[in-house]
Write a protein that holds these residues in place. Structure first.
Motif, PDB file in Angstrom:
ATOM      1  N   VAL A  69      11.505  64.765  27.610  1.00  0.00           N
ATOM      2  CA  VAL A  69      12.867  64.260  27.412  1.00  0.00           C
ATOM      3  C   VAL A  69      13.088  63.038  28.284  1.00  0.00           C
ATOM      4  N   LYS A  70      13.568  61.958  27.659  1.00  0.00           N
ATOM      5  CA  LYS A  70      13.844  60.723  28.377  1.00  0.00           C
ATOM      6  C   LYS A  70      15.299  60.283  28.226  1.00  0.00           C
ATOM      7  N   LEU A  71      15.930  60.616  27.101  1.00  0.00           N
ATOM      8  CA  LEU A  71      17.319  60.237  26.846  1.00  0.00           C
ATOM      9  C   LEU A  71      18.123  61.474  26.486  1.00  0.00           C
ATOM     10  N   TRP A  72      19.420  61.437  26.752  1.00  0.00           N
ATOM     11  CA  TRP A  72      20.322  62.544  26.453  1.00  0.00           C
ATOM     12  C   TRP A  72      21.324  62.136  25.392  1.00  0.00           C
ATOM     13  N   PRO A  73      21.772  63.041  24.593  1.00  0.00           N
ATOM     14  CA  PRO A  73      21.192  64.357  24.405  1.00  0.00           C
ATOM     15  C   PRO A  73      19.923  64.290  23.562  1.00  0.00           C
ATOM     16  N   THR A  74      18.998  65.150  23.861  1.00  0.00           N
ATOM     17  CA  THR A  74      17.818  65.357  23.027  1.00  0.00           C
ATOM     18  C   THR A  74      17.897  66.788  22.524  1.00  0.00           C
ATOM     19  N   LEU A  75      17.801  66.948  21.207  1.00  0.00           N
ATOM     20  CA  LEU A  75      17.823  68.273  20.589  1.00  0.00           C
ATOM     21  C   LEU A  75      16.455  68.546  19.996  1.00  0.00           C
ATOM     22  N   VAL A  76      15.879  69.677  20.354  1.00  0.00           N
ATOM     23  CA  VAL A  76      14.552  70.069  19.895  1.00  0.00           C
ATOM     24  C   VAL A  76      14.699  71.345  19.071  1.00  0.00           C
ATOM     25  N   LEU A  77      14.244  71.289  17.830  1.00  0.00           N
ATOM     26  CA  LEU A  77      14.262  72.461  16.964  1.00  0.00           C
ATOM     27  C   LEU A  77      12.946  73.204  17.120  1.00  0.00           C
ATOM     28  N   LEU A  78      13.034  74.494  17.458  1.00  0.00           N
ATOM     29  CA  LEU A  78      11.859  75.333  17.649  1.00  0.00           C
ATOM     30  C   LEU A  78      11.867  76.468  16.627  1.00  0.00           C
ATOM     31  N   ARG A  79      10.698  76.887  16.224  1.00  0.00           N
ATOM     32  CA  ARG A  79      10.535  78.103  15.425  1.00  0.00           C
ATOM     33  C   ARG A  79       9.482  78.923  16.147  1.00  0.00           C
ATOM     34  N   ASP A  80       9.869  80.085  16.642  1.00  0.00           N
ATOM     35  CA  ASP A  80       8.972  80.956  17.419  1.00  0.00           C
ATOM     36  C   ASP A  80       8.308  80.197  18.568  1.00  0.00           C
ATOM     37  N   GLY A  81       9.109  79.369  19.255  1.00  0.00           N
ATOM     38  CA  GLY A  81       8.637  78.643  20.430  1.00  0.00           C
ATOM     39  C   GLY A  81       7.861  77.372  20.148  1.00  0.00           C
ATOM     40  N   GLN A  82       7.643  77.051  18.881  1.00  0.00           N
ATOM     41  CA  GLN A  82       6.884  75.843  18.521  1.00  0.00           C
ATOM     42  C   GLN A  82       7.834  74.758  18.025  1.00  0.00           C
ATOM     43  N   GLU A  83       7.652  73.543  18.522  1.00  0.00           N
ATOM     44  CA  GLU A  83       8.518  72.436  18.116  1.00  0.00           C
ATOM     45  C   GLU A  83       8.266  72.042  16.662  1.00  0.00           C
ATOM     46  N   LEU A  84       9.356  71.981  15.899  1.00  0.00           N
ATOM     47  CA  LEU A  84       9.292  71.532  14.507  1.00  0.00           C
ATOM     48  C   LEU A  84       9.815  70.112  14.348  1.00  0.00           C
ATOM     49  N   ALA A  85      10.856  69.777  15.103  1.00  0.00           N
ATOM     50  CA  ALA A  85      11.485  68.461  14.968  1.00  0.00           C
ATOM     51  C   ALA A  85      12.361  68.220  16.188  1.00  0.00           C
ATOM     52  N   ARG A  86      12.752  66.965  16.353  1.00  0.00           N
ATOM     53  CA  ARG A  86      13.685  66.618  17.421  1.00  0.00           C
ATOM     54  C   ARG A  86      14.507  65.413  17.015  1.00  0.00           C
ATOM     55  N   VAL A  87      15.657  65.301  17.648  1.00  0.00           N
ATOM     56  CA  VAL A  87      16.516  64.142  17.438  1.00  0.00           C
ATOM     57  C   VAL A  87      17.079  63.744  18.808  1.00  0.00           C
ATOM     58  N   VAL A  88      17.145  62.442  19.020  1.00  0.00           N
ATOM     59  CA  VAL A  88      17.677  61.915  20.269  1.00  0.00           C
ATOM     60  C   VAL A  88      18.964  61.161  19.948  1.00  0.00           C
ATOM     61  N   ARG A  89      20.017  61.488  20.664  1.00  0.00           N
ATOM     62  CA  ARG A  89      21.325  60.849  20.508  1.00  0.00           C
ATOM     63  C   ARG A  89      21.781  60.803  19.048  1.00  0.00           C
TER      64      ARG A  89
END
Length: 111
Positions: free
Chosen positions: A72-92
């Motif tokens: 994470v470098k910028l806020w907000p960063t949202l990370v979508l996880l499925r069973d602890g594994q990252e599927l996607a993310r969006v920043v701001r």
């Protein structure tokens, strides 16, 4: 627990996050961050009816290991996880479509 308005008092460890069952949105930011504050209505609206998805709000900053482990470098960063594994993310996120695309990454592709 579709939308969490408050940051956790203590962030989970990376090992705890990696063991989370099902779909989870991890949100990194701070209560005083202007970008985070502006994004809250979008995030709340997107998660309002998502009872199938947990939302964990993590206060981030210097020395916070969980945010660093996710790069994470910028806020907000949202990370979508499925069973602890990252599927996607969006920043701001700036609009509802961006949030829909993030949350849609948890659904199987049609066909």
């Amino acid at each position: 627990m579709p939308y969490a308005a408050q940051h956790l008092a203590q962030a989970p460890t990376r090992a705890e996050v990696d063991r989370l069952p099902g779909a989870t949105v991890l949100e990194f930011g701070t209560p005083w961050c202007g970008h985070c504050q502006r994004a809250q209505p979008l995030i709340e609206q997107a998660l309002r009816d998502r009872t199938d998805m947990a939302h964990i709000k993590v206060e981030d900053g210097p020395g916070q290991r969980l945010g660093r482990s996710f790069g994470v470098k910028l806020w907000p960063t949202l990370v979508l996880l499925r069973d602890g594994q990252e599927l996607a993310r969006v920043v701001r996120p700036q609009d509802a479509l961006t949030m829909e695309q993030l949350l849609g990454a948890d659904r199987p592709a049609p066909g």
